[in-house]
Design a protein around this motif. Structure first.
Motif, PDB file in Angstrom:
ATOM      1  N   LEU A   1     -25.704 -37.287   8.961  1.00  0.00           N
ATOM      2  CA  LEU A   1     -26.860 -36.713   9.643  1.00  0.00           C
ATOM      3  C   LEU A   1     -28.120 -37.442   9.201  1.00  0.00           C
ATOM      4  O   LEU A   1     -28.390 -37.567   8.004  1.00  0.00           O
ATOM      5  CB  LEU A   1     -26.974 -35.217   9.315  1.00  0.00           C
ATOM      6  N   PHE A   2     -28.883 -37.936  10.182  1.00  0.00           N
ATOM      7  CA  PHE A   2     -30.174 -38.572   9.920  1.00  0.00           C
ATOM      8  C   PHE A   2     -31.263 -37.619  10.398  1.00  0.00           C
ATOM      9  O   PHE A   2     -31.332 -37.281  11.574  1.00  0.00           O
ATOM     10  CB  PHE A   2     -30.274 -39.909  10.651  1.00  0.00           C
TER      11      PHE A   2
ATOM     12  N   MET B   1     -22.552 -42.178  17.989  1.00  0.00           N
ATOM     13  CA  MET B   1     -23.829 -41.559  17.613  1.00  0.00           C
ATOM     14  C   MET B   1     -24.330 -40.625  18.703  1.00  0.00           C
ATOM     15  O   MET B   1     -24.158 -40.871  19.894  1.00  0.00           O
ATOM     16  CB  MET B   1     -24.852 -42.673  17.353  1.00  0.00           C
ATOM     17  N   THR B   2     -24.988 -39.544  18.296  1.00  0.00           N
ATOM     18  CA  THR B   2     -25.627 -38.626  19.234  1.00  0.00           C
ATOM     19  C   THR B   2     -26.901 -38.071  18.615  1.00  0.00           C
ATOM     20  O   THR B   2     -27.082 -38.105  17.395  1.00  0.00           O
ATOM     21  CB  THR B   2     -24.686 -37.470  19.607  1.00  0.00           C
TER      22      THR B   2
ATOM     23  N   ALA C   1     -24.733 -27.822  19.491  1.00  0.00           N
ATOM     24  CA  ALA C   1     -24.040 -28.540  18.421  1.00  0.00           C
ATOM     25  C   ALA C   1     -22.721 -29.088  18.945  1.00  0.00           C
ATOM     26  O   ALA C   1     -21.745 -28.365  19.055  1.00  0.00           O
ATOM     27  CB  ALA C   1     -23.801 -27.610  17.235  1.00  0.00           C
ATOM     28  N   ASP C   2     -22.698 -30.372  19.309  1.00  0.00           N
ATOM     29  CA  ASP C   2     -21.472 -31.045  19.747  1.00  0.00           C
ATOM     30  C   ASP C   2     -20.861 -31.713  18.520  1.00  0.00           C
ATOM     31  O   ASP C   2     -21.461 -32.621  17.930  1.00  0.00           O
ATOM     32  CB  ASP C   2     -21.811 -32.084  20.819  1.00  0.00           C
ATOM     33  N   LYS C   3     -19.642 -31.272  18.161  1.00  0.00           N
ATOM     34  CA  LYS C   3     -19.057 -31.715  16.894  1.00  0.00           C
ATOM     35  C   LYS C   3     -18.079 -32.879  17.044  1.00  0.00           C
ATOM     36  O   LYS C   3     -17.276 -33.139  16.160  1.00  0.00           O
ATOM     37  CB  LYS C   3     -18.357 -30.528  16.225  1.00  0.00           C
ATOM     38  N   SER C   4     -18.182 -33.603  18.165  1.00  0.00           N
ATOM     39  CA  SER C   4     -17.218 -34.673  18.421  1.00  0.00           C
ATOM     40  C   SER C   4     -17.730 -36.059  18.019  1.00  0.00           C
ATOM     41  O   SER C   4     -17.071 -37.054  18.274  1.00  0.00           O
ATOM     42  CB  SER C   4     -16.854 -34.690  19.915  1.00  0.00           C
ATOM     43  N   TYR C   5     -18.910 -36.130  17.408  1.00  0.00           N
ATOM     44  CA  TYR C   5     -19.490 -37.424  17.018  1.00  0.00           C
ATOM     45  C   TYR C   5     -19.402 -37.609  15.505  1.00  0.00           C
ATOM     46  O   TYR C   5     -19.011 -36.694  14.766  1.00  0.00           O
ATOM     47  CB  TYR C   5     -20.944 -37.510  17.478  1.00  0.00           C
ATOM     48  N   GLU C   6     -19.784 -38.788  15.064  1.00  0.00           N
ATOM     49  CA  GLU C   6     -19.757 -39.091  13.628  1.00  0.00           C
ATOM     50  C   GLU C   6     -21.159 -39.332  13.047  1.00  0.00           C
ATOM     51  O   GLU C   6     -21.413 -39.018  11.892  1.00  0.00           O
ATOM     52  CB  GLU C   6     -18.881 -40.328  13.374  1.00  0.00           C
ATOM     53  N   ILE C   7     -22.049 -39.897  13.848  1.00  0.00           N
ATOM     54  CA  ILE C   7     -23.421 -40.151  13.415  1.00  0.00           C
ATOM     55  C   ILE C   7     -24.346 -39.266  14.233  1.00  0.00           C
ATOM     56  O   ILE C   7     -24.385 -39.354  15.462  1.00  0.00           O
ATOM     57  CB  ILE C   7     -23.816 -41.639  13.625  1.00  0.00           C
ATOM     58  N   TYR C   8     -25.092 -38.393  13.550  1.00  0.00           N
ATOM     59  CA  TYR C   8     -25.981 -37.454  14.223  1.00  0.00           C
ATOM     60  C   TYR C   8     -27.433 -37.737  13.826  1.00  0.00           C
ATOM     61  O   TYR C   8     -27.735 -37.937  12.644  1.00  0.00           O
ATOM     62  CB  TYR C   8     -25.640 -36.010  13.830  1.00  0.00           C
TER      63      TYR C   8
ATOM     64  N   PRO D   1     -20.836 -25.716   6.449  1.00  0.00           N
ATOM     65  CA  PRO D   1     -21.593 -26.337   5.355  1.00  0.00           C
ATOM     66  C   PRO D   1     -21.011 -27.663   4.877  1.00  0.00           C
ATOM     67  O   PRO D   1     -21.742 -28.500   4.336  1.00  0.00           O
ATOM     68  CB  PRO D   1     -21.548 -25.279   4.245  1.00  0.00           C
ATOM     69  N   ASP D   2     -19.709 -27.862   5.084  1.00  0.00           N
ATOM     70  CA  ASP D   2     -19.096 -29.105   4.626  1.00  0.00           C
ATOM     71  C   ASP D   2     -18.881 -30.109   5.765  1.00  0.00           C
ATOM     72  O   ASP D   2     -18.158 -31.097   5.600  1.00  0.00           O
ATOM     73  CB  ASP D   2     -17.765 -28.815   3.920  1.00  0.00           C
ATOM     74  N   PHE D   3     -19.528 -29.876   6.914  1.00  0.00           N
ATOM     75  CA  PHE D   3     -19.323 -30.760   8.071  1.00  0.00           C
ATOM     76  C   PHE D   3     -19.847 -32.173   7.781  1.00  0.00           C
ATOM     77  O   PHE D   3     -19.166 -33.169   8.034  1.00  0.00           O
ATOM     78  CB  PHE D   3     -20.022 -30.191   9.314  1.00  0.00           C
ATOM     79  N   PHE D   4     -21.059 -32.262   7.251  1.00  0.00           N
ATOM     80  CA  PHE D   4     -21.641 -33.572   6.942  1.00  0.00           C
ATOM     81  C   PHE D   4     -21.361 -33.928   5.487  1.00  0.00           C
ATOM     82  O   PHE D   4     -21.437 -33.064   4.596  1.00  0.00           O
ATOM     83  CB  PHE D   4     -23.153 -33.564   7.176  1.00  0.00           C
TER      84      PHE D   4
END
Length: 803
Positions: free
Chosen positions: A223-224, A247-248, A255-262, A284-287
């Motif tokens: 997450l950026f 990236m999204t 909250a779309d959880k199918s990406y890797e870079i947010y 809480p442990d997603f990123f």
């Protein structure tokens, strides 16, 4: 027969002895060795309206274990020097404020002197025969032990940075920041703070860190976070573009959880009510990695909504990035992230030639210096009786508006641009939105001709104005001419990549060092293809006095104290200088702009007051304001500070560091084959010849300026020196055409300086072009050598004629 090494040049020593020794140790010169590698750009030196670059720092050999991991430097000397003659120079290149390398070598072709910073308990410097240069694996093993890198983490550290095949690759300081961060994460460190001056590529650095950690598989979902929409959008389409479909941007509170870079705006994923806190839709442990851009802002405060996000994802590694870490008794980046793992300062950036130097035009008005007191019963233009007291600079444009002062600022800004270029991008920082609008009006009136050509020549860009904000991209885009001048209060203080901004105007009291650094950063970017090499700061409210503060370019120091049950109210200046879009409660909209607390429009009486019957501001139009003092100050390239003493005293100090006496200086000058070499050396030491000549007020060349200012000698003007040479009639030894050329050279010297005598291309311009081509002119002297000999003799007569 053995080779006589003493007869060989440094290049020959490298080719015949040093390079073979390094190759035999197993170093691949295709991927692991760079020769004659310049790792700085060379400081920009401004000479009037022209600029040149100083000498870059250049390593003879830079050794890499992997393309992303420089590990050693080798400095070569010819055989007339000792084996360790290059060691001090090499140690300077390997220092923590430069390449930050642990292994340093010096050689003269006989052996290597090896300096090992990783050595503990044993000797740091040892002499090695040519055949015993360490192999890549040997140095890498020492490096890993020194850094505490275990076998598993070494694969992460060696993973290469992103490259698209172009020439762009991380600069040395970016590589330092990337490598230190990746190494820290690989060792298990979960909080990292990077401090890098504005304009040095923090976002690009963040991208390379994320890329390496992501590609190596250490961090899978990242997450950026930023607090301005423009920062997120710029990042997505520029530096982060290689992430592509992985990236999204988190938008529309989904909250779309199918990406890797947010990428996310703080305000888009949080809110005052739990059902609006989109970040909680992620576990809480997603990123496992969060990068916080401009972390000196909201996330520095432990009770902010933004900190709530970081604590929710507390199990993730978190990297804070800023040019200006915020350190007060109440707010601390260091308390949360720890001491900066790497710092690259404004001073370093300017000295390396990666950031633009600056000069300051300081203007003081009479009412700012002595204040103003209304006569009894005086009313403002809206009929409000003005409170009887002395109003000073702290009040102007906050509680009292002097219309003539606003007009005077606009007039001085316009005068400056008319003397340089009226299309130079300019930002005028004002006290608040009301002040920014009044300043826009005053500037429009002073520049009516260009506003007639295009109404967007001057624009107000503030958080409350949609039309102005829509022009922000056009202002920062070098290819768009309009807007040229923008007025603002706080919207442009941070994160806006205004690459071609050449003038920063401060009509705003600034007491926060964080904000001051951010504002100065609007001008520090270099854009050579648009002629942007340096910038000017025009200061109307003494803000540049902060340059003298030890904290301006010093290391951040944590002064944070744990919050008591009833925290004290922060000092007024801390509140006054909160970034636009950030109120005491931290309320913002989704674009990162303010929701409450903006100043009200002019003319508001009781409704806009404080409940005591007084208006927020008094507006006075009939009080005259005049300039009381004006002076120009320059950046000192050696100390990184603003020159506050007189240029004469400053020059005397600089020259005395190079030359102990007048005799030493004159001997060096007269013996130099090229006087320009001495001039450039002194310029790199900070001597400002153009500005000094203006202060002295005579047409003196650098020789006379130094003799007069540093050694108190009576000077001769260039014209006087030229006339003295003519009186000697030494031209008679040459033919008529050659005499005409020498006479014209004397005129060139008298008009423009000694540089023309040493540049043979001067023969291409008038009046020489009327005599013949450069080749024809040279032949009248009997060839190039004879011409150069005549010029050298002419120079010697010029300075022998000092009298």
């Amino acid at each position: 027969m053995p080779v006589d090494k003493t007869s060989l040049s440094e290049q020959d020593i490298c080719t015949q002895f040093i390079t073979p020794a390094i190759q035999q140790a197993g170093w691949d010169f295709t991927t692991q060795v760079r020769q004659e590698f310049s790792f700085t750009a060379g400081q920009i030196i401004v000479k009037g309206k022209t600029v040149r670059r100083g000498k870059p720092k250049r390593a003879d050999y830079l050794l890499y274990y992997r393309p992303n991991l420089p590990i050693a430097v080798v400095e070569a000397k010819d055989n007339s020097h000792s084996v360790g003659a290059g060691m001090q120079q090499a140690l300077g290149y390997a220092a923590e404020d430069a390449l930050a390398l642990p292994f340093v070598f010096s050689s003269n072709g006989n052996a290597f002197l090896f300096h090992d910073k990783t050595a503990s308990g044993g000797p740091q410097e040892t002499e090695l025969p040519l055949g015993q240069f360490p192999s890549p694996e040997e140095l890498w093993d020492r490096y890993c032990q020194w850094k505490g890198l275990k076998t598993g983490s070494r694969e992460v550290v060696t993973h290469e940075f992103y490259s698209d095949g172009s020439s762009k690759s991380p600069r040395y300081y970016q590589l330092n920041a990337i490598n230190r961060t990746v190494e820290a994460i690989a060792r298990g460190q979960d909080r990292v703070l990077l401090v890098m001056a504005t304009g040095t590529g923090k976002t690009y650095t963040a991208f390379q860190i994320i890329w390496r950690l992501w590609k190596s598989g250490v961090k899978k979902r990242i997450l950026f976070l930023a607090d301005r929409n423009i920062l997120v959008d710029q990042t997505r389409v520029n530096d982060f573009k290689p992430f592509g479909n992985a990236m999204t941007k988190i938008t529309n509170r989904k909250a779309d959880k199918s990406y890797e870079i947010y990428l996310a705006l703080y305000q888009a994923i949080t809110g005052n009510e739990d059902d609006k806190k989109v970040f909680r839709e992620f576990s809480p442990d997603f990123f496992d990695l969060i990068v916080i851009d401009e972390c000196h802002r909201g996330s520095a405060s432990e009770d902010s909504q933004w900190r709530e996000i970081l604590e929710y994802f507390g199990g993730a590694a978190q990297i804070g990035m800023t040019a200006t870490p915020k350190e007060t008794e109440y707010v601390s980046n260091i308390n949360y992230f720890g001491e900066p793992i790497y710092t690259y300062s404004l001073k370093q950036g300017i000295q390396d030639g990666f950031l633009a130097p600056y000069r300051v035009v300081r203007i003081d008005f009479d009412k700012d210096l002595v204040g103003w007191r209304p006569e009894e019963g005086k009313t403002d233009r809206y009929g409000h009786v003005i409170e009887d007291r002395v109003y000073n600079q702290k009040d102007f444009d906050r509680t009292l508006v002097l219309d003539q002062r606003t007009i005077a600022v606009a007039r001085k800004v316009t005068e400056f641009l008319k003397g340089t270029d009226r299309y130079d991008k300019t930002i005028v920082f004002c006290e608040d939105i009301d002040h920014a609008e009044r300043m826009r009006q005053a500037l429009v009136n002073e520049n009516a001709d260009l506003v007639d050509e295009n109404r967007k020549y001057i624009m107000r860009i503030t958080g409350d104005n949609a039309e102005g904000k829509a022009e922000l991209d056009n202002f920062i885009d070098p290819e768009n001419r309009y807007p040229v001048i923008v007025t603002t209060s706080k919207l442009l203080t941070t994160g806006v990549d205004a690459q071609t901004c050449k003038l920063v105007v401060l009509d705003r009291r600034i007491k926060s060092m964080t904000e001051f650094k951010q504002i100065i950063g609007r001008g520090t970017r270099i854009k050579e293809d648009y002629g942007k090499y340096y910038f000017t700061i025009m200061d109307f409210k003494k803000a540049t006095e902060l340059f003298a503060d030890p904290d301006f370019d010093g290391p951040p120091i944590c002064v944070y104290q744990p919050k008591p049950e009833e925290p004290p109210v922060p000092p007024e200046d801390e509140m006054d200088n909160a970034p636009e879009g950030e109120t005491e409660s931290g309320e913002m909209d989704e674009e990162g702009e303010i929701l409450v607390g903006d100043p009200e429009p002019p003319g508001i009486g009781l409704p806009g007051g404080g409940g005591d019957g007084k208006p927020k501001k008094y507006y006075v139009g009939d009080v005259q304001v005049s300039v009381a003092a004006e002076r120009v100050q320059y950046f000192d390239p050696t100390s990184g500070k603003l020159i506050t003493e007189s240029l004469k005293d400053y020059t005397r100090t600089r020259v005395s560091q190079e030359f102990a006496s007048l005799d030493e200086f004159t001997q060096r000058w007269t013996s130099a084959a090229k006087k320009l070499t001495i001039i450039e050396e002194l310029e790199e030491q900070g001597v400002l010849f153009e500005a000094l000549a203006e202060e002295v007020g005579k047409d003196l060349d650098p020789f006379d300026l130094i003799c007069h200012v540093a050694f108190d000698q009576p000077p001769l003007t260039r014209r006087e020196r030229a006339d003295n040479v003519r009186k000697q009639n030494y031209f008679t030894q040459y033919g008529e055409q050659a005499r005409a050329v020498l006479d014209a050279l004397l005129d060139k010297y008298a008009d423009e300086g000694v540089e023309n005598l040493e540049d043979i291309t001067v023969l291409k311009v008038d009046p020489f072009s009327q005599v013949g081509t450069p080749l024809e002119i040279i032949q009248t002297f009997g060839g190039k050598d004879k011409y150069l000999e005549a010029v050298r003799y002419l120079q010697s007569r010029l300075y022998d004629a000092a009298g």
